[in-house]
Design an enzyme around this catalytic site. Structure first.
Site, PDB file in Angstrom:
ATOM      1  N   GLY A  84       0.992  -1.107  -0.073  1.00 28.23           N
ATOM      2  CA  GLY A  84      -0.017   0.121  -0.004  1.00 28.23           C
ATOM      3  C   GLY A  84       0.946   1.460  -0.126  1.00 28.23           C
ATOM      4  N   GLY A  86       2.705   3.626   1.289  1.00 27.02           N
ATOM      5  CA  GLY A  86       3.450   4.234   2.694  1.00 27.02           C
ATOM      6  C   GLY A  86       3.881   5.415   2.893  1.00 27.02           C
ATOM      7  N   ARG A  87       4.191   6.106   1.670  1.00 19.62           N
ATOM      8  CA  ARG A  87       4.633   7.398   1.860  1.00 19.62           C
ATOM      9  C   ARG A  87       4.184   8.167   0.529  1.00 19.62           C
ATOM     10  NH1 ARG A  87      10.740   7.600  -0.589  1.00 19.62           N
ATOM     11  NH2 ARG A  87      10.641   5.570  -1.938  1.00 19.62           N
ATOM     12  N   LYS A 107       4.578  12.311  -3.031  1.00 19.99           N
ATOM     13  CA  LYS A 107       5.388  11.422  -2.538  1.00 19.99           C
ATOM     14  C   LYS A 107       6.080  11.978  -1.504  1.00 19.99           C
ATOM     15  CE  LYS A 107       8.542   7.914  -4.487  1.00 19.99           C
ATOM     16  NZ  LYS A 107       8.981   7.190  -5.767  1.00 19.99           N
ATOM     17  N   ASP A 119       8.386   5.878   7.974  1.00 20.12           N
ATOM     18  CA  ASP A 119       7.998   7.526   8.541  1.00 20.12           C
ATOM     19  C   ASP A 119       7.059   8.118   7.322  1.00 20.12           C
ATOM     20  OD1 ASP A 119       9.844   8.049   6.652  1.00 20.12           O
ATOM     21  OD2 ASP A 119      11.272   8.865   8.262  1.00 20.12           O
ATOM     22  N   GLY A 120       6.786   7.653   6.250  1.00 19.93           N
ATOM     23  CA  GLY A 120       6.007   8.030   5.307  1.00 19.93           C
ATOM     24  C   GLY A 120       6.920   9.442   4.565  1.00 19.93           C
ATOM     25  N   ARG A 170       3.771  13.687  -8.031  1.00 16.54           N
ATOM     26  CA  ARG A 170       3.944  12.854  -9.259  1.00 16.54           C
ATOM     27  C   ARG A 170       2.859  12.794  -9.907  1.00 16.54           C
ATOM     28  NH1 ARG A 170       6.373   6.920  -8.119  1.00 16.54           N
ATOM     29  NH2 ARG A 170       4.407   6.601  -6.827  1.00 16.54           N
ATOM     30  N   ASP A 246       4.772  -4.410  -7.434  1.00 14.39           N
ATOM     31  CA  ASP A 246       4.165  -3.291  -7.222  1.00 14.39           C
ATOM     32  C   ASP A 246       4.774  -2.052  -7.708  1.00 14.39           C
ATOM     33  OD1 ASP A 246       6.394  -4.210  -5.222  1.00 14.39           O
ATOM     34  OD2 ASP A 246       6.288  -2.377  -4.357  1.00 14.39           O
ATOM     35  N   ASN A 247       5.964  -2.266  -8.570  1.00 16.67           N
ATOM     36  CA  ASN A 247       6.300  -1.242  -9.272  1.00 16.67           C
ATOM     37  C   ASN A 247       6.177  -1.253 -10.854  1.00 16.67           C
ATOM     38  OD1 ASN A 247       7.139   0.202  -7.027  1.00 16.67           O
ATOM     39  ND2 ASN A 247       9.196  -0.709  -7.129  1.00 16.67           N
TER      40      ASN A 247
HETATM   41  P1  AMP Z   1       9.165   1.454  -3.023  1.00 13.80           P
HETATM   42  O1  AMP Z   1      10.390   0.541  -3.023  1.00 13.80           O
HETATM   43  O2  AMP Z   1       9.407   2.817  -2.839  1.00 13.80           O
HETATM   44  O3  AMP Z   1       8.507   0.908  -4.129  1.00 13.80           O
HETATM   45  O4  AMP Z   1       8.315   0.939  -1.840  1.00 13.80           O
HETATM   46  C1  AMP Z   1       7.893  -0.291  -1.273  1.00 13.80           C
HETATM   47  C2  AMP Z   1       6.906  -0.102  -0.471  1.00 13.80           C
HETATM   48  O5  AMP Z   1       7.663   0.404   0.775  1.00 13.80           O
HETATM   49  C3  AMP Z   1       5.786   0.763  -0.718  1.00 13.80           C
HETATM   50  O6  AMP Z   1       4.377   0.278  -0.020  1.00 13.80           O
HETATM   51  C4  AMP Z   1       6.097   1.988  -0.145  1.00 13.80           C
HETATM   52  O7  AMP Z   1       4.965   2.803   0.268  1.00 13.80           O
HETATM   53  C5  AMP Z   1       6.977   1.632   1.069  1.00 13.80           C
HETATM   54  N1  AMP Z   1       7.547   2.600   1.881  1.00 13.80           N
HETATM   55  C6  AMP Z   1       8.882   2.899   1.169  1.00 13.80           C
HETATM   56  N2  AMP Z   1       9.352   3.807   2.025  1.00 13.80           N
HETATM   57  C7  AMP Z   1       8.737   4.313   2.797  1.00 13.80           C
HETATM   58  C8  AMP Z   1       8.785   5.093   3.936  1.00 13.80           C
HETATM   59  N3  AMP Z   1       9.836   6.059   4.216  1.00 13.80           N
HETATM   60  N4  AMP Z   1       7.895   5.323   4.984  1.00 13.80           N
HETATM   61  C9  AMP Z   1       6.669   4.178   4.728  1.00 13.80           C
HETATM   62  N5  AMP Z   1       6.517   3.256   3.786  1.00 13.80           N
HETATM   63  C10 AMP Z   1       7.589   3.343   2.731  1.00 13.80           C
HETATM   64 MG    MG Z   2       6.841   1.168  -5.255  1.00 14.17          MG
END
Ligand code: AMP
Ligand code: MG
Length: 475
Positions: A84, A86-87, A107, A119-120, A170, A246-247
């Site tokens: 989901g 998360g940030r 983002k 931490d989002g 974005r 997810d990407n």
């Molecule tokens: P990503 O590697 O950016 O595709 O992120 C993978 C997952 O980790 C996604 O669900 C993001 O929302 C979550 N995520 C990445 N960085 C953070 C963060 N700093 N705080 C909360 N969730 C994160």
């Molecule tokens: Mg992602």
């Protein structure tokens, strides 16, 4: 207050409740504009005045915005997890004056119900990095999400060291991913899965809305779009670095610029990401990983693909089996264009492979080799032999040498975002508050196919010291 011309129509937020959670951007103590993409704003029919920083930091919500975090799952380096946003927070869908619908997402705007232990937040460097690379991918002609703005939040965030926090705005055709379907499938809710599939078809494949065996046609269309996308990546030497399910966006856009980087010297095993220890997402593996991800997509669609499991699996397998051929055809066409060829001959694959093998053996720069193919000053004997063969092949084309050159110059970039120059620009911005190198880089990348008048630092491969270049997720 800022005046603008948002036209929000938030269709995703009208999907069943399981697909999202309401979310609110976190308080940003001192938002400050760092980058603003005027051309993109104009293309989206947006005019702004007033406090842009507060707007792009999520401190003032535009009329019509309904901030949500989207639910999704994903295979990360092969392991399945419920994820989901998360940030990231989706403000809503803006409909441009031309009727184009785009997601507007912040983002790095703080915690959401999906943040788990994160931490989002996001650091300035990685958000500027996404801005540079996504905009470069766009000018390189590769489907991608776009970057409208970067603001610093005025907050220092905890990473390996304390770093300035930032938010990227974005813009995407949508943020529906393979992982969104995996999420619906994992909940074993076939009705919601069908709703999501119909929604995605309406949004990205409207021509299939009334197709026979609609969901099988949808699967094939998604597969075809990914084959084109990956061929575009290979064309310019782009390595995504974290092709988790997810990407992978169902729109066919490149999404989520984390540890991505561009090839310097050609080697199919090239991998830059520090967390990709096995080379899962290496340059030469990208087509296979796309196929793997599409297989996960097909699995999640199974309940819609047939009345019984056997039929559904047969339909999925038939569709998936097309990918290798489809990709190979895309790749061959793309490589022919890189060599100035429009007709096809049986010997072409071998001609292409011979060049790639030579490049790999001599560690030739991928971008520069293609860009200077017509330049006869390369004295390497093996290359000279290949060059003669290629010239003979070109002479059998019906196009003129001028047309051949124009074709080559349209697909072989003169400049790419060289990793060491991107890092230099980010370091100046993050450490010295100096945005000049970044603006200069963005200006050069705005027209990547236009021959630069003089050889410049933008053509130079990474210095030897940058050979161990590593990218980090930088979350
Ligand atoms: P990503 O590697 O950016 O595709 O992120 C993978 C997952 O980790 C996604 O669900 C993001 O929302 C979550 N995520 C990445 N960085 C953070 C963060 N700093 N705080 C909360 N969730 C994160
Ligand atoms: Mg992602």
């Amino acid at each position: 207050m800022s005046s603008h011309s948002w036209q929000f129509d938030n269709t995703y937020a009208r999907l069943p409740a399981a697909f999202f959670e309401k979310a609110t951007p976190a308080l940003a103590p001192a938002p400050c504009m760092v980058l603003f993409n005027e051309r993109l704003a104009a293309a989206l029919g947006l005019q702004f005045e007033g406090d842009l920083a507060a707007l792009f930091a999520g401190q003032v919500l535009p009329d019509g915005a309904e901030p949500i975090a989207q639910a999704y799952a994903g295979h990360q380096f092969g392991g399945f997890t419920m994820l989901g946003d998360g940030r990231a927070i989706l403000l809503g869908e803006h409909v441009t004056p031309d009727g184009v619908r785009v997601d507007i997402q912040l983002k790095g705007s703080g915690r959401t119900p999906y943040s788990r232990r994160g931490d989002g937040l996001a650091a300035l460097g990685p958000m500027l990095r996404e801005y540079i690379i996504s905009e470069a991918m766009h000018t390189l002609g590769i489907p991608t999400t776009r970057s409208l703005a970067v603001v610093s939040t005025g907050e220092q965030i905890e990473r390996e060291t304390r770093r300035p926090g930032a938010i990227l705005t974005r813009v995407a055709s949508s943020h529906i991913r393979v992982g969104t379907f995996q999420y619906a499938a994992a909940r074993r809710d076939v009705e919601n899965l069908r709703v999501l599939a119909d929604y995605t078809i309406a949004r990205h494949y409207p021509e299939l809305a009334d197709a026979e065996e609609k969901y099988a046609a949808f699967l094939r269309a998604v597969i075809a779009r990914q084959a084109q996308l990956i061929s575009g990546w290979q064309r310019v030497g782009f390595i995504h670095g974290v092709m988790n399910t997810d990407n992978m966006a169902l729109s066919g856009e490149t999404i989520d610029y984390g540890p991505c980087a561009f090839l310097d010297s050609y080697h199919p095993g090239t991998v830059f990401s520090s967390i990709d220890e096995s080379g899962r997402y290496a340059y030469g593996n990208q087509p296979a990983m796309a196929h793997w991800n599409l297989t996960r997509f097909a699995e999640s669609l199974l309940p819609l693909l047939g009345d019984n499991e056997e039929d559904a699996v047969a339909t999925a397998v038939a569709a998936l089996n097309i990918f290798p051929e489809l990709y190979e055809a895309e790749w061959l066409m793309m490589m022919r264009q890189k060599l100035g060829l429009q007709s096809t001959e049986d010997g072409d694959p071998e001609l292409i492979e011979a060049l790639l093998t030579w490049m790999q053996q001599t560690e030739a720069d991928y971008t520069n080799t293609f860009r200077t193919l017509t330049d006869p000053t390369n004295k390497n004997a093996d290359f000279a032999a290949w060059h003669t063969r290629w010239q003979e092949r070109l002479s059998r084309e019906s196009s003129s040498p001028t047309e051949q050159l124009a074709l080559m110059q349209a697909v072989n970039p003169d400049v790419i975002p060289r990793n060491h120059l991107v890092e230099e620009a980010l370091a100046a911005a993050e450490n010295d508050n100096n945005l000049a190198p970044l603006h200069e880089l963005l200006a050069v990348l705005a027209t990547p196919y236009t021959p630069q008048p003089e050889p410049s630092k933008y053509h130079e491969p990474a210095p030897a010291s940058a050979c161990d270049y590593r990218t980090f997720c930088g979350t």
